[in-house]
Write an enzyme that holds these catalytic residues in place. Structure first.
Site, PDB file in Angstrom:
ATOM      1  NE  ARG A  75      75.839  42.285  67.506  1.00 44.37           N
ATOM      2  CZ  ARG A  75      76.700  43.233  67.807  1.00 44.37           C
ATOM      3  NH1 ARG A  75      75.806  44.296  67.539  1.00 44.37           N
ATOM      4  NH2 ARG A  75      76.932  43.226  68.824  1.00 44.37           N
ATOM      5  CB  VAL A 109      77.446  44.082  73.505  1.00 40.85           C
ATOM      6  CG1 VAL A 109      77.619  45.241  73.144  1.00 40.85           C
ATOM      7  CG2 VAL A 109      77.354  43.143  72.203  1.00 40.85           C
ATOM      8  CG  ASP A 110      81.023  39.014  74.016  1.00 42.43           C
ATOM      9  OD1 ASP A 110      81.216  39.539  75.415  1.00 42.43           O
ATOM     10  OD2 ASP A 110      81.878  38.581  73.449  1.00 42.43           O
ATOM     11  CG  HIS A 136      80.848  50.463  73.280  1.00 43.43           C
ATOM     12  ND1 HIS A 136      81.601  49.778  72.222  1.00 43.43           N
ATOM     13  CD2 HIS A 136      81.070  51.532  73.915  1.00 43.43           C
ATOM     14  CE1 HIS A 136      82.600  50.685  72.214  1.00 43.43           C
ATOM     15  NE2 HIS A 136      82.139  51.968  73.115  1.00 43.43           N
ATOM     16  CB  CYS A 147      59.198  54.816  80.055  1.00 42.75           C
ATOM     17  SG  CYS A 147      59.263  52.897  80.481  1.00 42.75           S
ATOM     18  CB  CYS A 171      54.971  53.271  78.880  1.00 40.77           C
ATOM     19  SG  CYS A 171      56.309  52.768  77.546  1.00 40.77           S
ATOM     20  CG  ASN A 234      95.038  43.156  67.659  1.00 36.98           C
ATOM     21  OD1 ASN A 234      94.860  42.430  66.901  1.00 36.98           O
ATOM     22  ND2 ASN A 234      94.443  44.174  68.194  1.00 36.98           N
ATOM     23  CB  ALA A 252      92.779  36.768  73.065  1.00 40.12           C
TER      24      ALA A 252
HETATM   25  P1  OAD Z   1      87.365  45.166  66.289  1.00 40.44           P
HETATM   26  O1  OAD Z   1      86.161  44.120  64.562  1.00 40.44           O
HETATM   27  O2  OAD Z   1      87.459  46.814  65.378  1.00 40.44           O
HETATM   28  O3  OAD Z   1      88.839  44.910  66.289  1.00 40.44           O
HETATM   29  C1  OAD Z   1      88.912  42.758  66.268  1.00 40.44           C
HETATM   30  C2  OAD Z   1      90.551  43.445  66.717  1.00 40.44           C
HETATM   31  O4  OAD Z   1      90.719  41.620  67.379  1.00 40.44           O
HETATM   32  C3  OAD Z   1      91.542  43.761  65.907  1.00 40.44           C
HETATM   33  O5  OAD Z   1      92.566  44.485  66.078  1.00 40.44           O
HETATM   34  C4  OAD Z   1      91.416  42.549  65.880  1.00 40.44           C
HETATM   35  O6  OAD Z   1      93.051  42.287  65.137  1.00 40.44           O
HETATM   36  C5  OAD Z   1      91.601  41.539  67.096  1.00 40.44           C
HETATM   37  N1  OAD Z   1      91.919  40.039  66.826  1.00 40.44           N
HETATM   38  C6  OAD Z   1      91.527  39.576  66.188  1.00 40.44           C
HETATM   39  N2  OAD Z   1      91.743  37.463  66.899  1.00 40.44           N
HETATM   40  C7  OAD Z   1      92.234  37.788  67.576  1.00 40.44           C
HETATM   41  C8  OAD Z   1      92.461  37.194  67.914  1.00 40.44           C
HETATM   42  N3  OAD Z   1      92.122  36.011  68.745  1.00 40.44           N
HETATM   43  N4  OAD Z   1      92.798  37.427  69.610  1.00 40.44           N
HETATM   44  C9  OAD Z   1      93.006  39.010  70.167  1.00 40.44           C
HETATM   45  N5  OAD Z   1      92.897  39.319  69.043  1.00 40.44           N
HETATM   46  C10 OAD Z   1      92.753  39.404  67.649  1.00 40.44           C
HETATM   47  O7  OAD Z   1      86.558  45.704  67.742  1.00 40.44           O
HETATM   48  P2  OAD Z   1      86.213  46.465  69.221  1.00 40.44           P
HETATM   49  O8  OAD Z   1      88.105  46.911  69.058  1.00 40.44           O
HETATM   50  O9  OAD Z   1      86.161  45.614  69.680  1.00 40.44           O
HETATM   51  O10 OAD Z   1      80.975  49.596  69.214  1.00 40.44           O
HETATM   52  O11 OAD Z   1      85.730  47.061  68.049  1.00 40.44           O
HETATM   53  C11 OAD Z   1      85.622  48.515  69.168  1.00 40.44           C
HETATM   54  C12 OAD Z   1      83.350  49.093  68.719  1.00 40.44           C
HETATM   55  O12 OAD Z   1      83.209  49.060  67.298  1.00 40.44           O
HETATM   56  C13 OAD Z   1      82.876  47.612  69.592  1.00 40.44           C
HETATM   57  O13 OAD Z   1      82.638  47.826  71.005  1.00 40.44           O
HETATM   58  C14 OAD Z   1      81.786  48.807  68.888  1.00 40.44           C
HETATM   59  C15 OAD Z   1      81.922  48.856  67.261  1.00 40.44           C
HETATM   60  O14 OAD Z   1      81.747  49.275  65.971  1.00 40.44           O
HETATM   61  C16 OAD Z   1      79.867  49.900  69.050  1.00 40.44           C
HETATM   62  O15 OAD Z   1      79.473  49.456  68.855  1.00 40.44           O
HETATM   63  C17 OAD Z   1      79.514  51.049  69.720  1.00 40.44           C
END
Ligand code: OAD
Length: 273
Positions: A75, A109-110, A136, A147, A171, A234, A252
């Site tokens: 990643r 996290v990017d 996150h 540690c 450590c 979205n 986006a």
């Molecule tokens: P998801 O992968 O769950 O959702 C991505 C969202 O982006 C979806 O609703 C898509 O429809 C939308 N999408 C796709 N392409 C797009 C674009 N070009 N422009 C705008 N939107 C677009 O990702 P997150 O909601 O970020 O947590 O996921 C939330 C968390 O779930 C992450 O931070 C991670 C994951 O498990 C941890 O790792 C703790």
């Protein structure tokens, strides 16, 4: 929720954001999809047939730290080759024009919000962490499993064997990625700050999140409960759509630059900040 015609929806969203004294922007993987970073639940979200839920846990790290580091190393490499897109760039410009008024809470996290802020800074003094809460964690950090010391860490990961994995300079215990895993609590200081920003905001702009993972997914409702509006961007409907003041179906990079209230002098593209 309203789903007006696209032009009317864009105009309404832009007006809501322009009128707002304070804005919380909540971003998820979708904002970086246009930069080439795979989303979690969309196409490309699987690595070697593992779901994130299989690897992003303390139990997975306990069981097989080499495999987990191999995934995070991959990643890091993918993200290192990605650039902020027009959505990141326009948000960074908006923050620079309205210091302290536009706060970003990201589940990503990017590091692309920070990169856009640093690259867009004209005087080189931008603090990329100001008004940004990475709830996150970050791919470019690691934390000692023994540690607890934290390190900024952009290094390539050698995950060929346990012995080649990154170790603590203090450590010598194994380091782990400095991200929040399933089943783990978020850093209280960071998530409390994001909730304060949500409560203070007159508008919450929600970009590219499936709005499934809490507590981050609850932030927009805090803004709404305090009388603010929700603007969603979205390509797909989400659980938040029914609660949004305006929900725009679009990507986006194509949509955000036209609703962020910046003077329309130069077109915003990722590589012309
Ligand atoms: P998801 O992968 O769950 O959702 C991505 C969202 O982006 C979806 O609703 C898509 O429809 C939308 N999408 C796709 N392409 C797009 C674009 N070009 N422009 C705008 N939107 C677009 O990702 P997150 O909601 O970020 O947590 O996921 C939330 C968390 O779930 C992450 O931070 C991670 C994951 O498990 C941890 O790792 C703790």
């Amino acid at each position: 929720m309203t789903e007006p015609g696209l032009a009317a929806g864009l105009a309404r969203a832009r007006a809501l954001l322009a009128e707002a004294e304070r804005v919380l922007v909540l971003t998820g993987a979708g904002i970086s999809a246009d930069s080439g970073v795979p989303t979690f639940r969309g196409p490309g979200g699987l690595w070697k047939d593992f779901r994130p839920e299989d690897l992003a846990t303390p139990e997975a790290f306990e069981r097989d730290p080499r495999l987990v580091w191999e995934w995070y190393g991959w990643r890091r490499e993918v993200v290192s080759g990605c650039r902020p897109n027009a959505a990141h760039v326009s948000l960074a410009r908006w923050q620079a024009r309205a210091p302290g008024r536009i706060r970003i809470a990201t589940q990503n996290v990017d590091g692309l919000h920070s990169l856009a802020a640093v690259e867009g800074s004209t005087d080189g003094t931008t603090d990329p962490s100001a008004d940004l809460a990475e709830v996150h964690g970050t791919l470019f950090g690691s934390r000692c499993n023994g540690c607890g010391l934290r390190f900024t860490d952009r290094a390539t990961v050698d995950a060929t064997a346990i012995g080649t994995l990154p170790a603590c300079a203090s450590c010598d215990s194994l380091l782990r990625p400095d991200v929040v895993w399933y089943g783990e609590a978020l850093d209280p200081a960071v998530i409390e700050l994001a909730f304060r920003w949500a409560a203070e905001a007159d508008a919450c702009l929600v970009i590219g999140t499936s709005a499934l993972v809490h507590p981050a997914a609850s932030l927009p409702s805090v803004t709404r409960e305090n009388g603010g509006s929700i603007v969603e961007v979205n390509p797909e409907a989400t659980p938040l759509t029914a609660h949004a003041t305006v929900s725009l179906r679009g990507g986006a990079a194509a949509t955000v630059p036209s609703i962020v209230p910046l003077p329309r002098t130069t077109p915003i593209t990722a590589d012309s900040p």
